[in-house]
Motif scaffolding. Structure first.
Motif, PDB file in Angstrom:
ATOM      1  N   THR A   1       0.855  -1.185   0.000  1.00 22.55           N
ATOM      2  CA  THR A   1       0.000   0.000   0.000  1.00 22.55           C
ATOM      3  C   THR A   1       0.888   1.231   0.000  1.00 22.55           C
TER       4      THR A   1
ATOM      5  N   ILE B   1      -7.523   0.853   7.305  1.00 20.29           N
ATOM      6  CA  ILE B   1      -7.480   0.135   6.030  1.00 20.29           C
ATOM      7  C   ILE B   1      -7.616  -1.355   6.305  1.00 20.29           C
ATOM      8  N   ARG B   2      -8.745  -1.904   5.914  1.00 20.33           N
ATOM      9  CA  ARG B   2      -8.994  -3.315   6.232  1.00 20.33           C
ATOM     10  C   ARG B   2      -9.098  -4.130   4.952  1.00 20.33           C
TER      11      ARG B   2
ATOM     12  N   LEU C   1      -3.651   4.070   8.520  1.00 21.38           N
ATOM     13  CA  LEU C   1      -3.358   2.654   8.308  1.00 21.38           C
ATOM     14  C   LEU C   1      -4.286   1.764   9.122  1.00 21.38           C
TER      15      LEU C   1
ATOM     16  N   ASP D   1      -1.989   5.371  -3.124  1.00 25.69           N
ATOM     17  CA  ASP D   1      -3.262   4.891  -2.577  1.00 25.69           C
ATOM     18  C   ASP D   1      -3.830   5.872  -1.565  1.00 25.69           C
ATOM     19  N   HIS D   2      -2.937   6.543  -0.835  1.00 28.17           N
ATOM     20  CA  HIS D   2      -3.366   7.485   0.211  1.00 28.17           C
ATOM     21  C   HIS D   2      -2.359   8.625   0.295  1.00 28.17           C
TER      22      HIS D   2
END
Length: 223
Positions: free
Chosen positions: A187, A222-223, A219, A206-207
Motif C-alpha cells: 500500500t 485500512i482493512r 493505516l 493509494d493514500h
C-alpha cells in the motif's frame, strides 16, 4: 496480539523521514564552488533532489552554465565527501515522525527504510539522528547492485523479506516510491510535505497524508 492491519511500514528517507534539503544544498554548493559556479538557494535545489546525488549534481551544473563532461566525476567525489562530513548539520526528522514511530513500535509493527541514497550514507544519517536502531532493515540504492533501485519493486520486496514478510505499507514523496510500492504489492502512502516534483495528487498513491499524526490512524482504518 495487535489487530493492526499492517505488519511492516517502510519509509523513503530524503523528503519523507528526514528533511535533508539544507545539508544537500550545502553539499551541492560546495561542489559548484569547486567548479567556479555560483551557489544555488534551497528553493532552486529542491526539485533537483530525489533521484540521487549524481542527478542533483548534474542538475546543479546544468542550472549554472552546463555540464562539463570531464569534471563531473571529480565534482561528484567532492560533493559526497563534503556531504559525508556534514550529513546531519541541519537535517532533522519531519514533525510528528518520532511519535508515529513510537506508536508503530507499540503496535508491534516493524519499520524499515528503503531509499535510493547510498546505503552507507543512509545508515550514517539515521545513526547520527538516533534512528538507525529503530529500523528492522535499511536498504539503499546500491544495496542490491546496479539497476536495482526505485522505481524497481525489487528493493521493497527485499525490505519486506528482511522484515519477515506480511502486509506492508510504504511511505514516500515521489512517483518512484509509488511505482515501487505498487510493483511490490504494498500500500502506497504519499506525504504532501516532501521534496515533490509534481502535485502530490498526481503521484497516484493509494493514500496521502499532510502530517505524520495522520499516518497510524489512516493505516488502522485500512482493512
Amino acid at each position: 496480539m495487535s489487530d493492526f492491519p499492517f505488519r511492516i511500514v517502510g519509509f523513503d528517507l530524503d523528503g519523507t523521514l528526514i528533511d535533508t534539503l539544507a545539508d544537500l544544498t550545502a553539499a551541492l554548493n560546495h561542489a559548484l564552488g569547486v567548479a567556479g559556479r555560483p551557489p544555488q538557494d534551497i528553493a532552486a535545489v529542491r526539485p533537483m533532489v530525489g533521484l540521487g546525488a549524481a542527478h542533483m549534481l548534474e542538475q546543479g551544473l546544468a542550472a549554472t552554465g552546463g555540464v562539463p563532461a570531464d569534471a563531473s566525476p571529480r565534482l561528484y567525489d567532492e560533493l559526497i565527501a563534503y556531504y559525508r562530513a556534514h550529513i546531519a548539520v541541519h537535517s532533522r526528522p519531519f514533525p510528528g515522525l518520532l511519535a508515529a514511530l513510537d506508536r508503530l513500535d507499540a503496535l508491534g509493527v516493524r519499520t524499515a527504510v528503503m531509499t535510493n541514497k547510498a546505503e552507507d550514507l543512509a545508515r550514517q544519517l539515521l545513526g547520527d539522528l538516533g534512528l538507525a536502531d529503530r529500523m528492522a532493515t535499511i536498504i539503499g540504492g546500491d544495496t542490491l547492485g546496479p539497476g536495482k533501485r526505485k522505481p524497481s519493486p525489487e528493493p521493497i520486496r527485499a525490505m519486506i523479506a528482511a522484515c519477515g514478510g506480511g502486509r506492508t505499507a510504504f511511505v514516500g514523496d515521489s512517483i518512484f516510491d509509488v511505482m515501487a510500492a505498487r510493483g511490490a504489492g504494498a500500500t502506497s502512502v504519499a506525504v504532501s510535505f516532501g521534496f515533490l516534483h509534481q502535485p502530490v495528487e498526481e503521484l497516484g498513491a493509494d493514500h496521502v497524508i499532510d502530517d505524520y499524526a495522520e499516518l497510524v490512524p489512516l493505516l488502522a482504518g485500512i482493512r
